[in-house]
Enzyme design. Structure first.
Site, PDB file in Angstrom:
ATOM      1  CG  HIS A 153      -5.190  16.923  -9.262  1.00 30.77           C
ATOM      2  ND1 HIS A 153      -5.383  16.666 -10.595  1.00 30.77           N
ATOM      3  CD2 HIS A 153      -4.585  15.840  -8.743  1.00 30.77           C
ATOM      4  CE1 HIS A 153      -4.934  15.450 -10.881  1.00 30.77           C
ATOM      5  NE2 HIS A 153      -4.445  14.930  -9.772  1.00 30.77           N
ATOM      6  CB  SER A 167     -34.241  10.452  -7.525  1.00 28.41           C
ATOM      7  OG  SER A 167     -33.470  11.645  -7.391  1.00 28.41           O
ATOM      8  N   GLY A 168     -36.349  12.926  -6.445  1.00 28.84           N
ATOM      9  CA  GLY A 168     -36.483  13.792  -5.271  1.00 28.84           C
ATOM     10  C   GLY A 168     -35.179  14.477  -4.939  1.00 28.84           C
ATOM     11  N   GLY A 169     -34.096  14.086  -5.618  1.00 32.52           N
ATOM     12  CA  GLY A 169     -32.785  14.698  -5.385  1.00 32.52           C
ATOM     13  C   GLY A 169     -32.629  15.982  -6.196  1.00 32.52           C
ATOM     14  CB  VAL A 170     -29.934  18.554  -6.038  1.00 31.95           C
ATOM     15  CG1 VAL A 170     -29.647  19.910  -6.660  1.00 31.95           C
ATOM     16  CG2 VAL A 170     -29.953  18.644  -4.531  1.00 31.95           C
ATOM     17  CG  ASP A 171     -27.881  15.865  -9.558  1.00 33.22           C
ATOM     18  OD1 ASP A 171     -27.600  16.961  -9.030  1.00 33.22           O
ATOM     19  OD2 ASP A 171     -27.209  14.833  -9.400  1.00 33.22           O
ATOM     20  CB  SER A 172     -33.873  13.895 -11.022  1.00 30.95           C
ATOM     21  OG  SER A 172     -34.292  13.788  -9.691  1.00 30.95           O
ATOM     22  CB  THR A 173     -35.501  18.503  -8.314  1.00 29.90           C
ATOM     23  OG1 THR A 173     -35.693  17.353  -7.501  1.00 29.90           O
ATOM     24  CG2 THR A 173     -36.603  19.504  -8.058  1.00 29.90           C
ATOM     25  CE  LYS A 227     -25.189  16.395  -6.231  1.00 29.37           C
ATOM     26  NZ  LYS A 227     -26.258  15.520  -6.706  1.00 29.37           N
ATOM     27  CB  CYS A 237      -1.598  14.848 -12.034  1.00 24.80           C
ATOM     28  SG  CYS A 237      -1.567  13.279 -11.165  1.00 24.80           S
ATOM     29  CE1 TYR A 238       0.817   9.214 -18.032  1.00 26.04           C
ATOM     30  CE2 TYR A 238      -0.145  10.844 -19.501  1.00 26.04           C
ATOM     31  CZ  TYR A 238       0.538   9.655 -19.307  1.00 26.04           C
ATOM     32  OH  TYR A 238       0.949   8.927 -20.390  1.00 26.04           O
ATOM     33  CD  GLU A 283      -7.170  19.591 -11.714  1.00 29.69           C
ATOM     34  OE1 GLU A 283      -6.216  20.292 -11.329  1.00 29.69           O
ATOM     35  OE2 GLU A 283      -7.024  18.404 -12.091  1.00 29.69           O
ATOM     36  N   GLY A 310      -4.085  11.559 -15.394  1.00 27.49           N
ATOM     37  CA  GLY A 310      -4.592  10.346 -16.029  1.00 27.49           C
ATOM     38  C   GLY A 310      -4.220   9.125 -15.210  1.00 27.49           C
TER      39      GLY A 310
HETATM   40  P1  XMP Z   1     -18.395   8.745  -5.062  1.00 26.54           P
HETATM   41  O1  XMP Z   1     -18.899   7.664  -4.155  1.00 26.54           O
HETATM   42  O2  XMP Z   1     -18.024   8.189  -6.391  1.00 26.54           O
HETATM   43  O3  XMP Z   1     -19.636   9.692  -5.307  1.00 26.54           O
HETATM   44  O4  XMP Z   1     -17.298   9.541  -4.457  1.00 26.54           O
HETATM   45  C1  XMP Z   1     -19.598  11.009  -5.780  1.00 26.54           C
HETATM   46  C2  XMP Z   1     -21.005  11.561  -5.639  1.00 26.54           C
HETATM   47  O5  XMP Z   1     -21.879  10.885  -6.539  1.00 26.54           O
HETATM   48  C3  XMP Z   1     -22.945  10.252  -5.830  1.00 26.54           C
HETATM   49  N1  XMP Z   1     -23.218   8.991  -6.512  1.00 26.54           N
HETATM   50  C4  XMP Z   1     -24.257   8.803  -7.360  1.00 26.54           C
HETATM   51  N2  XMP Z   1     -25.254   9.616  -7.747  1.00 26.54           N
HETATM   52  N3  XMP Z   1     -26.122   7.899  -9.117  1.00 26.54           N
HETATM   53  C5  XMP Z   1     -26.202   9.148  -8.602  1.00 26.54           C
HETATM   54  O6  XMP Z   1     -27.144   9.860  -8.916  1.00 26.54           O
HETATM   55  C6  XMP Z   1     -25.157   7.014  -8.779  1.00 26.54           C
HETATM   56  O7  XMP Z   1     -25.118   5.899  -9.266  1.00 26.54           O
HETATM   57  C7  XMP Z   1     -24.174   7.502  -7.853  1.00 26.54           C
HETATM   58  N4  XMP Z   1     -23.071   6.920  -7.279  1.00 26.54           N
HETATM   59  C8  XMP Z   1     -22.513   7.866  -6.473  1.00 26.54           C
HETATM   60  C9  XMP Z   1     -22.426  10.080  -4.417  1.00 26.54           C
HETATM   61  O8  XMP Z   1     -23.478   9.965  -3.474  1.00 26.54           O
HETATM   62  C10 XMP Z   1     -21.595  11.341  -4.249  1.00 26.54           C
HETATM   63  O9  XMP Z   1     -22.385  12.454  -3.930  1.00 26.54           O
END
Ligand code: XMP
Length: 584
Positions: free
Chosen positions: A167, A221-227, A371, A80-81, A169, A53
């Site tokens: 950590h 967005s064309g990215g993995v999650d939204s697809t 992811k 950790c905490y 985990e 934490g």
């Molecule tokens: P950070 O920069 O926090 O990012 O270490 C962890 C992962 O999340 C992605 N990231 C985002 N993805 N919306 C998204 O869909 C966002 O607002 C956003 N901000 C960071 C980042 O590219 C990395 O893979």
């Protein structure tokens, strides 16, 4: 599942939910509960894990647990905490750290134990803490140390109490799975009662229940999650009930819109449109330099575009809900649990979206996954590898990689290098930090050098090496850049060069993500610099720097230095923690 074998108590750590996920991966059912849950409600658990934490045990209002859990028949593991809290409550000594220990550390084992059984000395572990346990409580044995942490683990096997400062985990702690296995099976005596393979039917059921006969309007967005999330909705509800839109925000990478147009047709998307909203995003970003403000503007702009599309399509509130590809890290980093610190507001967690969530008008099929799990689900759905293996790209796009500064500033010379006049976001001890980066003159020979510098110098959260420059560092200054068409074009150009060379050389396949960042640091004639940020990760929660073959780096740097307006190229050497993957 009536009573979980393992209960994870949430003290506000970034990895709390990840602990439960890792336990479930062993086939053992685990649930997260509030850390103040009374002990009598956990009597039937075989084990309790206290998460990390962002607070210190000495802070007023710091997360607290019911100390009677230490007398329950099940075992307890503090992480950790959680280790600090265990030591503090049982009569050990916890000291507030002046500086911390963030990211990579090497663990040396000092005594045989149950919790570290089969863990070898000199194992890589991941840390993220400021406070430390200075003396173990009566009845405990100290088990291991690192170069900065004298008590990295402790146990009282008679009372079944165990703790680690690092950590187990996270993917970057190499013996992490062994430690969790020791705890679950050897210490707690858990049995397998959970089958992780049933997730797709469960998610589809959740989609149908949440949609409750309404249509889903989905931003992709064309990215993995939204697809993957969009495909799950198509599969659960059928193509007539799912409408998709891709918004060209003007913050996308080169050729991204064409890529999306081609690929979504192949996924069987029937009602799918591409919306040009470039001006709607760029105009409100003019002059904005503060990273959280940029994120809020972009998130709210997405809400406005969505409202515009829905109004023009004659949808009514009663017959549609919004679908999003939110994954768990988006929630936890946005401060989405009661005690977690906000690291950054992900674009799908702004106020306008929260209003829809509160009204029950959002479906987020992947909100509990990471992811790597999303990619596995995508493969089970037979989504082409070309889409699934894409590097993550954040929703707010190039805007968060286009660093801005309000005022000009000077780089400050210190013994170790130059402190750059720009700030970036970090995550240290589960807390957000916003600090300058230190630029070294060259790439260091020792991989741990950057970690050691950040642990020692508390005013920085990143270290970069200078790998190309038109002028010596003392001729460069902060150039007060904001988000403009010309800076975005410069970043887009640099990003395209890096992607092309990475793809051609096969380096793209060796890294999990490779952000390219624009810094307002340079000279009046060449006002910006480029940062290369290649990292390895599994789930985006922790990350390590990846080094590049010198000949490949030289090729990249020489092409980047030819980009109009670029003064220098830096190589980011910082793991996550202490830095985040993106710069902001
Ligand atoms: P950070 O920069 O926090 O990012 O270490 C962890 C992962 O999340 C992605 N990231 C985002 N993805 N919306 C998204 O869909 C966002 O607002 C956003 N901000 C960071 C980042 O590219 C990395 O893979």
């Amino acid at each position: 599942m009536e009573s979980p074998q393992i209960i994870v108590l949430d003290s506000g750590g970034q990895y709390c939910h990840l602990i439960a996920r890792k336990v479930r991966e062993f086939g053992v059912y685990a649930e997260v509960r509030a850390c103040e849950t009374p002990a009598e409600q956990m009597e039937s658990a075989k084990g309790i894990i206290i998460s990390g934490g962002p607070r210190s045990v000495y802070e007023p209002g710091a997360p607290m647990i019911d100390p009677s859990i230490f007398n329950l028949p099940g075992a307890t593991l503090g992480i950790c905490y959680g280790q600090q809290l265990m030591a503090y409550l049982l009569g050990g000594d916890v000291q507030r750290g002046e500086k911390g220990e963030y990211g990579m550390a090497m663990l040396d084992v000092d005594a045989p134990s149950q919790i570290l059984a089969e863990v070898e000395s000199n194992s890589q572990v991941w840390m993220s803490h400021r406070d430390t346990v200075k003396a173990v409580p009566p009845g405990f044995t100290a088990l291991a140390h690192t170069s900065t942490c004298a008590i990295a683990s402790m146990e009282n096997a008679t009372r079944k109490l165990y703790a680690v400062q690092f950590h187990p985990e996270v993917a970057h702690t190499h013996p992490g799975k062994q430690i969790l296995r020791n705890f679950l099976f050897n210490i707690c005596g858990c049995h397998q009662d959970w089958d992780p393979s049933q997730r797709i039917p469960a998610v589809e059921e959740y989609i149908r229940k949440t949609a409750a006969g309404r249509k889903v309007f989905f931003f992709v967005s064309g990215g993995v999650d939204s697809t993957v999330a969009y495909t799950l909705c198509l599969q659960a509800l059928g193509p007539n009930s799912v409408h998709g839109a891709y918004v060209d925000t003007g913050l996308m990478r080169e050729h991204e819109t064409d890529f999306v147009r081609d690929n979504f047709a192949r996924l069987g998307a029937k009602n799918f449109q591409i919306v040009d909203a470039r001006n709607e995003f760029l105009a409100p970003l003019t002059g904005i330099t503060e990273p959280e403000k940029k994120r809020h503007i972009i998130g709210e702009q997405f809400v406005a575009v969505q409202e515009r599309i829905l109004q023009s399509g004659h949808y009514t509130d009663d017959d549609w809900i919004l679908g999003q590809g939110t994954i768990y890290p988006d929630t936890i980093e946005s401060g989405g649990t009661t005690k977690a610190d906000k690291i950054k507001t992900h674009h799908n967690r702004v106020a306008g979206i929260q209003r829809l969530i509160d009204a029950g008008r959002i479906v987020e099929p992947l909100s509990l996954f990471y992811k790597d799990e999303v990619r596995e689900i995508g493969r089970e759905l037979r989504i082409p590898d070309e889409l699934l293996d894409r590097h993550p790209f954040p929703g707010p796009g190039l805007a968060i990689r286009c660093l801005c500064a309000e005022a000009k500033g000077e780089a400050q010379r210190i013994d170790e290098g130059y402190i750059l006049p720009v700030h970036s976001v970090g995550v240290q001890g589960d807390e957000r930090t916003y600090r300058p980066a230190l630029a070294l003159d060259n790439l260091p020979a020792d991989e741990l050098h950057a970690t050691e510098l950040i642990n020692r110098l508390s005013n920085i959260n990143r270290v970069v090496a200078t790998v190309g420059s038109r002028v010596p560092m003392n001729f460069m200054h902060g150039t007060a850049g904001t988000i403009t068409d010309s800076r975005l074009a410069r970043l887009r150009r640099a990003d395209a060069i890096v992607r092309r060379i990475s793809t051609e050389s096969g380096f793209e396949g060796k890294v999990w993500q490779f952000p390219v960042v624009l810094l307002p640091v340079g000279t009046d004639q060449h006002p910006d610099s480029i940062v290369l940020r290649p990292i390895d990760s599994v789930d985006g929660m922790t990350a390590s720097t990846v080094f590049m073959d010198p000949a490949l780096l030289e090729r990249m740097v020489s092409e980047l230095m030819a980009v109009e307006g670029v003064c220098a190229v830096f190589y980011d050497l910082t793991h996550k923690p202490p830095a985040t993957i993106e710069w902001e």
